[in-house]
Design a protein around this motif. Sequence first.
Motif, PDB file in Angstrom:
ATOM      1  N   PRO A   3      32.460 -45.190   2.637  1.00 42.91           N
ATOM      2  CA  PRO A   3      33.216 -46.124   3.468  1.00 42.91           C
ATOM      3  C   PRO A   3      33.293 -47.529   2.889  1.00 42.91           C
ATOM      4  CG  PRO A   3      31.026 -45.847   4.367  1.00 42.91           C
ATOM      5  CD  PRO A   3      31.121 -44.897   3.186  1.00 42.91           C
ATOM      6  N   GLU A   4      33.633 -47.636   1.623  1.00 35.74           N
ATOM      7  CA  GLU A   4      33.753 -48.927   0.958  1.00 35.74           C
ATOM      8  C   GLU A   4      35.030 -48.940   0.134  1.00 35.74           C
ATOM      9  OE1 GLU A   4      30.271 -49.598  -1.330  1.00 35.74           O
ATOM     10  OE2 GLU A   4      28.906 -49.511   0.376  1.00 35.74           O
ATOM     11  N   VAL A   5      35.590 -50.110  -0.072  1.00 35.50           N
ATOM     12  CA  VAL A   5      36.877 -50.229  -0.749  1.00 35.50           C
ATOM     13  C   VAL A   5      36.770 -49.916  -2.241  1.00 35.50           C
ATOM     14  CG1 VAL A   5      38.746 -51.812  -1.370  1.00 35.50           C
ATOM     15  CG2 VAL A   5      37.776 -51.866   0.938  1.00 35.50           C
ATOM     16  N   SER A   6      35.687 -50.339  -2.886  1.00 36.64           N
ATOM     17  CA  SER A   6      35.577 -50.145  -4.332  1.00 36.64           C
ATOM     18  C   SER A   6      35.633 -48.667  -4.737  1.00 36.64           C
ATOM     19  CB  SER A   6      34.294 -50.790  -4.856  1.00 36.64           C
ATOM     20  OG  SER A   6      34.192 -50.645  -6.254  1.00 36.64           O
ATOM     21  N   PRO A   7      34.858 -47.762  -4.118  1.00 38.48           N
ATOM     22  CA  PRO A   7      34.994 -46.342  -4.455  1.00 38.48           C
ATOM     23  C   PRO A   7      36.374 -45.792  -4.107  1.00 38.48           C
ATOM     24  CG  PRO A   7      32.939 -46.747  -3.284  1.00 38.48           C
ATOM     25  CD  PRO A   7      33.749 -47.998  -3.176  1.00 38.48           C
ATOM     26  N   TRP A   8      36.979 -46.294  -3.056  1.00 36.96           N
ATOM     27  CA  TRP A   8      38.334 -45.871  -2.691  1.00 36.96           C
ATOM     28  C   TRP A   8      39.322 -46.233  -3.792  1.00 36.96           C
ATOM     29  CZ3 TRP A   8      42.865 -48.623  -2.014  1.00 36.96           C
ATOM     30  CH2 TRP A   8      43.934 -47.925  -1.437  1.00 36.96           C
ATOM     31  N   ARG A   9      39.207 -47.442  -4.333  1.00 36.64           N
ATOM     32  CA  ARG A   9      40.098 -47.863  -5.430  1.00 36.64           C
ATOM     33  C   ARG A   9      39.980 -46.912  -6.608  1.00 36.64           C
ATOM     34  NH1 ARG A   9      37.892 -53.525  -4.932  1.00 36.64           N
ATOM     35  NH2 ARG A   9      39.247 -54.605  -3.435  1.00 36.64           N
ATOM     36  N   GLN A  10      38.733 -46.568  -6.963  1.00 32.52           N
ATOM     37  CA  GLN A  10      38.544 -45.667  -8.095  1.00 32.52           C
ATOM     38  C   GLN A  10      39.116 -44.291  -7.789  1.00 32.52           C
ATOM     39  OE1 GLN A  10      37.237 -46.748 -11.125  1.00 32.52           O
ATOM     40  NE2 GLN A  10      38.201 -44.793 -11.740  1.00 32.52           N
ATOM     41  N   MET A  11      38.954 -43.826  -6.564  1.00 30.39           N
ATOM     42  CA  MET A  11      39.513 -42.545  -6.166  1.00 30.39           C
ATOM     43  C   MET A  11      41.035 -42.548  -6.324  1.00 30.39           C
ATOM     44  SD  MET A  11      39.295 -40.630  -2.441  1.00 30.39           S
ATOM     45  CE  MET A  11      40.670 -41.561  -1.737  1.00 30.39           C
ATOM     46  N   MET A  12      41.674 -43.640  -5.963  1.00 33.59           N
ATOM     47  CA  MET A  12      43.122 -43.737  -6.083  1.00 33.59           C
ATOM     48  C   MET A  12      43.551 -43.796  -7.546  1.00 33.59           C
ATOM     49  SD  MET A  12      44.142 -43.521  -2.994  1.00 33.59           S
ATOM     50  CE  MET A  12      45.863 -43.995  -3.064  1.00 33.59           C
ATOM     51  N   ARG A  13      42.809 -44.525  -8.355  1.00 32.20           N
ATOM     52  CA  ARG A  13      43.156 -44.593  -9.784  1.00 32.20           C
ATOM     53  C   ARG A  13      42.947 -43.244 -10.473  1.00 32.20           C
ATOM     54  NH1 ARG A  13      44.403 -48.728 -12.899  1.00 32.20           N
ATOM     55  NH2 ARG A  13      44.514 -50.822 -12.018  1.00 32.20           N
ATOM     56  N   ASP A  14      41.909 -42.527 -10.062  1.00 32.41           N
ATOM     57  CA  ASP A  14      41.640 -41.227 -10.668  1.00 32.41           C
ATOM     58  C   ASP A  14      42.630 -40.168 -10.196  1.00 32.41           C
ATOM     59  OD1 ASP A  14      39.473 -42.200 -12.065  1.00 32.41           O
ATOM     60  OD2 ASP A  14      37.979 -41.474 -10.640  1.00 32.41           O
ATOM     61  N   GLY A  15      42.964 -40.179  -8.902  1.00 31.15           N
ATOM     62  CA  GLY A  15      43.797 -39.135  -8.317  1.00 31.15           C
ATOM     63  C   GLY A  15      45.272 -39.346  -8.554  1.00 31.15           C
ATOM     64  N   ALA A  20      48.448 -45.174  -8.286  1.00 35.69           N
ATOM     65  CA  ALA A  20      47.609 -45.628  -7.175  1.00 35.69           C
ATOM     66  C   ALA A  20      48.435 -46.388  -6.146  1.00 35.69           C
ATOM     67  CB  ALA A  20      46.475 -46.504  -7.703  1.00 35.69           C
ATOM     68  N   ALA A  21      49.397 -47.193  -6.619  1.00 31.84           N
ATOM     69  CA  ALA A  21      50.282 -47.914  -5.705  1.00 31.84           C
ATOM     70  C   ALA A  21      51.124 -46.943  -4.896  1.00 31.84           C
ATOM     71  CB  ALA A  21      51.185 -48.864  -6.493  1.00 31.84           C
ATOM     72  N   TYR A  22      51.639 -45.913  -5.567  1.00 27.67           N
ATOM     73  CA  TYR A  22      52.419 -44.902  -4.849  1.00 27.67           C
ATOM     74  C   TYR A  22      51.553 -44.216  -3.788  1.00 27.67           C
ATOM     75  CZ  TYR A  22      54.341 -40.435  -3.622  1.00 27.67           C
ATOM     76  OH  TYR A  22      54.759 -39.352  -2.890  1.00 27.67           O
ATOM     77  N   GLY A  23      50.323 -43.856  -4.161  1.00 28.84           N
ATOM     78  CA  GLY A  23      49.430 -43.199  -3.217  1.00 28.84           C
ATOM     79  C   GLY A  23      49.120 -44.080  -2.013  1.00 28.84           C
ATOM     80  N   ALA A  24      48.876 -45.367  -2.262  1.00 28.91           N
ATOM     81  CA  ALA A  24      48.588 -46.292  -1.175  1.00 28.91           C
ATOM     82  C   ALA A  24      49.809 -46.465  -0.278  1.00 28.91           C
ATOM     83  CB  ALA A  24      48.142 -47.639  -1.732  1.00 28.91           C
ATOM     84  N   GLY A  25      50.994 -46.566  -0.897  1.00 29.73           N
ATOM     85  CA  GLY A  25      52.216 -46.721  -0.123  1.00 29.73           C
ATOM     86  C   GLY A  25      52.503 -45.507   0.736  1.00 29.73           C
ATOM     87  N   ALA A  26      52.318 -44.312   0.163  1.00 31.08           N
ATOM     88  CA  ALA A  26      52.537 -43.089   0.936  1.00 31.08           C
ATOM     89  C   ALA A  26      51.532 -42.978   2.071  1.00 31.08           C
ATOM     90  CB  ALA A  26      52.439 -41.871   0.005  1.00 31.08           C
TER      91      ALA A  26
END
Length: 268
Positions: free
Chosen positions: A127-139, A167-173
């Motif tokens: 539940p933290e933003v930093s691991p979420w960012r990495q998840m988005m960059r990886d996925g 990652a931007a596309y994933g966040a936007g979706a």
Amino acid sequence: MKREGRGEQSAGPSRTEGLEEAVRQADPDRALCAGFLPASVRADVTALLAFHTELTRALAPARSAAIAGPMAGLIRLQWWRDVLEGVRTPDHALAPAILSALARGVFHRETLLRVLRAREAELNPEPEVSPWRQMMRDGAGGVQRAVGEALGVRDEAVLTRLEASGAAYGAGAMLRHWPHIQQSGRYLFPGETAALRQEGEAFLQSCDADTLPPAGRLAALPAVLAARDLARTSAQAGQPRGLGDRLAVMRAGWKAARMFQKSGEPAL
């Protein structure tokens, strides 16, 4: 580049038969963007998108079976990890196409493993933003990095920017479908929608798609949809894309494809 041997042959029509339609149904946004790629890489990228869809489907058991928790999904993901690492018989219709692309150097194995790790992280969210960012960059980011690899991009700085486009596309979706995804039980952003929008905009700025080289601009087409999704509300949650979104991708896609052709950059 050496292309001898059965295991190194390009994935032909027989191997990808039915995949394009399946990808269009499961991942219409990325399928639309992939339509502007050169024919030499389209079959491999179609297999990549189908692979990503398979990994995403592995999340479903964890959402629908409270008792099993994430274990069922992790087992399915481990199966794909074993296939990618060559320690399991690839007895899945999609596996030969993916392994062929890896053998020919179209995608880097580590890139696909990063995409897989992102799905594992989603099953065990922090539940933290930093691991979420990495998840988005990886996925989602790893998918666009792999598209860039297929187009011959080897500059690490450009590949990192392609990760940001994904990652931007994933966040936007995620923002666009926020209420719908909440109901599904899938892991979302660890915060409110305003903060999610800021994260997506930061990814989009890091990508800076308009200044990418030709191959990079072609690989970063989902950034077009990211910019549109991040600029609106979630009123379209669960709904298909409108004509405006599709036309925006088509305009950018035609322009990027022409630039790529004129550049003479060889796609793998």
